[in-house]
Design an enzyme around this catalytic site. Structure first.
Site, mmCIF file in Angstrom:
data_model
loop_
_atom_site.group_PDB
_atom_site.id
_atom_site.type_symbol
_atom_site.label_atom_id
_atom_site.label_comp_id
_atom_site.label_asym_id
_atom_site.label_seq_id
_atom_site.Cartn_x
_atom_site.Cartn_y
_atom_site.Cartn_z
ATOM 1 N N TYR A 1 -26.752 -31.307 29.915
ATOM 2 C CA TYR A 1 -26.895 -30.291 28.845
ATOM 3 C C TYR A 1 -27.382 -29.388 28.569
ATOM 4 O O TYR A 1 -27.038 -28.109 28.267
ATOM 5 C CB TYR A 1 -27.240 -31.257 27.387
ATOM 6 C CG TYR A 1 -26.436 -32.715 27.436
ATOM 7 C CD1 TYR A 1 -25.173 -32.648 26.946
ATOM 8 C CD2 TYR A 1 -27.113 -34.107 27.676
ATOM 9 C CE1 TYR A 1 -24.576 -33.752 27.189
ATOM 10 C CE2 TYR A 1 -26.496 -35.057 27.434
ATOM 11 C CZ TYR A 1 -24.992 -35.127 27.390
ATOM 12 O OH TYR A 1 -24.299 -36.101 27.766
ATOM 13 N N LYS B 1 -28.141 -49.578 25.093
ATOM 14 C CA LYS B 1 -27.877 -49.937 26.521
ATOM 15 C C LYS B 1 -28.862 -49.680 27.392
ATOM 16 O O LYS B 1 -29.724 -49.085 27.181
ATOM 17 C CB LYS B 1 -26.610 -48.602 27.134
ATOM 18 C CG LYS B 1 -26.377 -48.787 28.268
ATOM 19 C CD LYS B 1 -25.180 -47.708 28.792
ATOM 20 C CE LYS B 1 -24.979 -47.867 30.242
ATOM 21 N NZ LYS B 1 -24.269 -46.823 30.656
ATOM 22 N N ARG C 1 -19.885 -37.580 21.775
ATOM 23 C CA ARG C 1 -21.335 -37.935 22.209
ATOM 24 C C ARG C 1 -21.857 -36.465 23.007
ATOM 25 O O ARG C 1 -23.187 -36.279 22.750
ATOM 26 C CB ARG C 1 -21.648 -39.150 23.010
ATOM 27 C CG ARG C 1 -23.086 -39.448 23.741
ATOM 28 C CD ARG C 1 -22.999 -40.797 24.197
ATOM 29 N NE ARG C 1 -24.160 -40.962 25.186
ATOM 30 C CZ ARG C 1 -25.181 -41.215 24.887
ATOM 31 N NH1 ARG C 1 -25.791 -41.560 23.887
ATOM 32 N NH2 ARG C 1 -26.149 -41.597 25.700
ATOM 33 N N ARG D 1 -23.511 -43.997 21.361
ATOM 34 C CA ARG D 1 -22.218 -44.560 22.237
ATOM 35 C C ARG D 1 -21.514 -45.227 21.439
ATOM 36 O O ARG D 1 -21.791 -45.945 20.418
ATOM 37 C CB ARG D 1 -23.044 -45.391 23.242
ATOM 38 C CG ARG D 1 -23.874 -44.594 24.267
ATOM 39 C CD ARG D 1 -24.534 -45.836 25.467
ATOM 40 N NE ARG D 1 -25.409 -45.196 26.372
ATOM 41 C CZ ARG D 1 -26.679 -45.006 26.116
ATOM 42 N NH1 ARG D 1 -27.259 -45.638 24.941
ATOM 43 N NH2 ARG D 1 -27.489 -44.467 27.097
ATOM 44 N N HIS E 1 -16.305 -40.644 23.939
ATOM 45 C CA HIS E 1 -17.539 -40.323 24.615
ATOM 46 C C HIS E 1 -17.806 -38.983 24.728
ATOM 47 O O HIS E 1 -19.148 -38.256 24.786
ATOM 48 C CB HIS E 1 -17.479 -40.971 26.068
ATOM 49 C CG HIS E 1 -18.797 -40.987 26.683
ATOM 50 N ND1 HIS E 1 -19.840 -41.547 26.311
ATOM 51 C CD2 HIS E 1 -19.376 -40.088 27.767
ATOM 52 C CE1 HIS E 1 -20.805 -41.623 27.196
ATOM 53 N NE2 HIS E 1 -20.617 -40.660 28.158
ATOM 54 N N HIS F 1 -31.303 -42.144 27.307
ATOM 55 C CA HIS F 1 -31.161 -42.205 28.499
ATOM 56 C C HIS F 1 -32.122 -42.629 29.371
ATOM 57 O O HIS F 1 -33.449 -42.685 28.777
ATOM 58 C CB HIS F 1 -30.928 -40.468 28.835
ATOM 59 C CG HIS F 1 -29.821 -39.999 28.589
ATOM 60 N ND1 HIS F 1 -29.318 -38.677 28.580
ATOM 61 C CD2 HIS F 1 -28.500 -40.452 28.316
ATOM 62 C CE1 HIS F 1 -28.061 -38.248 28.280
ATOM 63 N NE2 HIS F 1 -27.646 -39.436 28.353
#
Length: 361
Positions: A342, A229, A311, A205, A308, A333
C-alpha cells in the site's frame, strides 16, 4: 467457534484418506501450527503432484494413496522441471507464477518434513534424499510488483462510496428488464451493501466477515470482534474498528435481518442468506459473498474487482491517512512487509494527484 475453520477442517478430514500415510502424518504434525484452510490447500497441491507423477509413469501406484517414499526419493531434477512446465502449460488451465511458486513451496514443506523431521522405527529419516532441496525458492510477490498489478483494479477515492451506492440503487436500473435479478436485488440489496461497506470501511478478510456473529458487533464503539487469520487461539477474538459509514449500513441491515431472512433463534450469524428450497436463513458462505461482489463489480464497470480487492481498496485509502504500523494492525498482517504494497500504491496515487493539480493550475 470459527465457522470457516470448521468447514475447512471437515473438508480436510474428507480429503486426507486419499493421501499416502506419510502425508497424513505430515498434516497431523502441522495441524497445531497451520490453519485447516492452509493444509487443505497443501493437500490439493499434493493431489495435483501425485496425479502428475502417476500420469507420467514416475509412480506405479494405482491411486495417490499408494505413491511410495522410494518413488519420491528417486525423482530426478528433470522430473521437477517437467512438473513446473506442466503447471505453466497444461491445457485445462495454466497457473500464474505465484500459484506455481506456492505449489512448489507446498512440496518443499512436505519433503523437508520427510527428510529432516520424520523418523522411521530405526530413527532414520523417512526420506533419504530430498530433491526439493535443490529447487530454488524465488521470491515472487514483491510489494512493488503486487502494487503495480493492483493499480486500476481496486476502488480509489470517490469510487469507494460510489460502489456502495451502486449496490443500493444503480444495479436495479441496470437489470430493470430482468425480473429474476431485480427480485433478488430487492431482497438482498441492504445486506449486500452492508457487507461491501463493512469491508471497505474496516479492511476485513472475507473469511472474517463469514465468521461474524451478531454478538461480535459493538455499534456504539464502531468495533467488531473477529477471528484473525493465523491466530489459532479459538477463544480469542481481535477487536477491529470500522468507520461511521459502515455503522449506518449495519444499522440499516440489522433492522430487517430477522424479518427479511426468517432467521431461526439458533442461528447467530450476522450475514444471512436463504438458499433455494429453504424456508429459513443460514450463515452466508464465503463463495456466496465472493460471487456477489463479482456480480456487482461487472455491472459497475470494474470487472477485475473481487472481494479481496475491496480489502486492498480500504487498505490503500487507509494508508493515505495513517502510517504503515497502524495499517498493519488494522489489517491483521503478520509483518509490515505485506503492508508495503500500500506504500507503493499510495506513492503512485499521490504522484498522479500532483500531476492533476499541476495540469489544472
Amino acid at each position: 467457534m470459527n465457522i470457516q475453520k470448521v468447514i475447512d477442517r471437515t473438508r480436510l478430514d474428507e480429503k486426507a484418506p486419499s493421501m499416502p500415510w506419510y502425508v497424513q502424518q505430515f498434516i497431523d504434525y502441522k495441524l497445531p501450527d497451520l490453519s485447516p484452510s492452509t493444509l487443505l490447500e497443501y493437500v490439493r497441491d499434493y493431489e495435483t503432484f501425485f496425479n502428475w507423477l502417476r500420469a507420467e509413469g514416475l509412480s506405479e501406484a494405482e491411486n495417490n494413496s499408494k505413491v511410495t517414499l522410494l518413488e519420491l526419493e528417486t525423482l530426478r531434477m528433470e522430473s521437477i522441471t517437467g512438473y513446473r512446465l506442466y503447471l505453466t502449460t497444461r491445457k485445462e488451465g495454466t497457473n500464474s507464477r505465484i500459484t506455481v511458486s506456492r505449489k512448489l513451496s507446498s512440496l518443499r514443506s512436505l519433503f523437508h518434513y520427510l527428510s529432516q523431521i520424520a523418523e522411521d522405527e530405526n530413527y532414520y529419516p523417512l526420506l533419504k534424499r530430498n530433491i526439493m532441496a535443490k529447487v530454488e525458492n524465488k521470491r515472487i510477490h514483491k510489494p512493488k510488483d503486487t502494487a503495480a498489478k493492483l493499480k486500476g483494479k481496486i476502488l480509489e477515492d470517490e469510487e469507494l462510496l460510489d460502489f456502495i451506492g451502486y449496490i443500493h440503487e444503480g444495479y436495479a436500473t441496470d437489470v430493470a428488464n430482468n425480473k429474476q435479478a431485480l427480485y433478488a436485488h430487492e431482497l438482498n440489496k441492504e445486506r449486500d451493501a452492508c457487507i461491501t461497506s463493512l469491508i471497505l470501511n474496516s479492511g476485513l478478510r472475507v473469511s472474517e466477515v463469514v465468521n461474524l456473529n451478531i454478538s461480535d458487533i459493538d455499534l456504539n464503539n464502531k468495533m467488531l470482534h473477529v477471528f484473525r487469520k493465523g491466530n489459532n487461539d479459538e477463544t480469542f477474538k481481535t477487536p477491529v474498528y470500522f468507520r461511521a459509514q459502515a455503522k449506518d449500513d449495519l444499522e440499516h441491515y440489522l433492522a430487517l435481518r430477522q424479518s427479511r431472512y426468517k432467521v431461526p433463534k439458533k442461528e447467530k450469524a450476522l450475514f444471512i442468506a436463504i438458499r433455494n428450497g429453504q424456508n429459513e436463513g443460514q450463515r452466508m458462505t464465503k463463495r456466496a459473498i465472493q460471487a456477489m461482489i463479482i456480480k456487482y463489480a461487472k455491472r459497475f464497470g470494474k470487472p477485475s474487482l473481487t472481494v479481496h480487492k475491496l480489502r486492498h481498496s480500504f487498505a490503500t485509502d487507509y494508508y493515505l491517512q495513517n502510517d504503515i504500523y497502524k495499517t498493519k494492525e488494522q489489517l491483521g498482517h503478520a509483518s509490515t512487509e505485506t503492508t508495503e504494497v500500500y506504500a507503493h500504491l499510495t506513492d503512485k496515487t499521490m504522484s498522479e494527484a500532483i500531476e492533476r493539480r499541476t495540469e489544472s493550475s
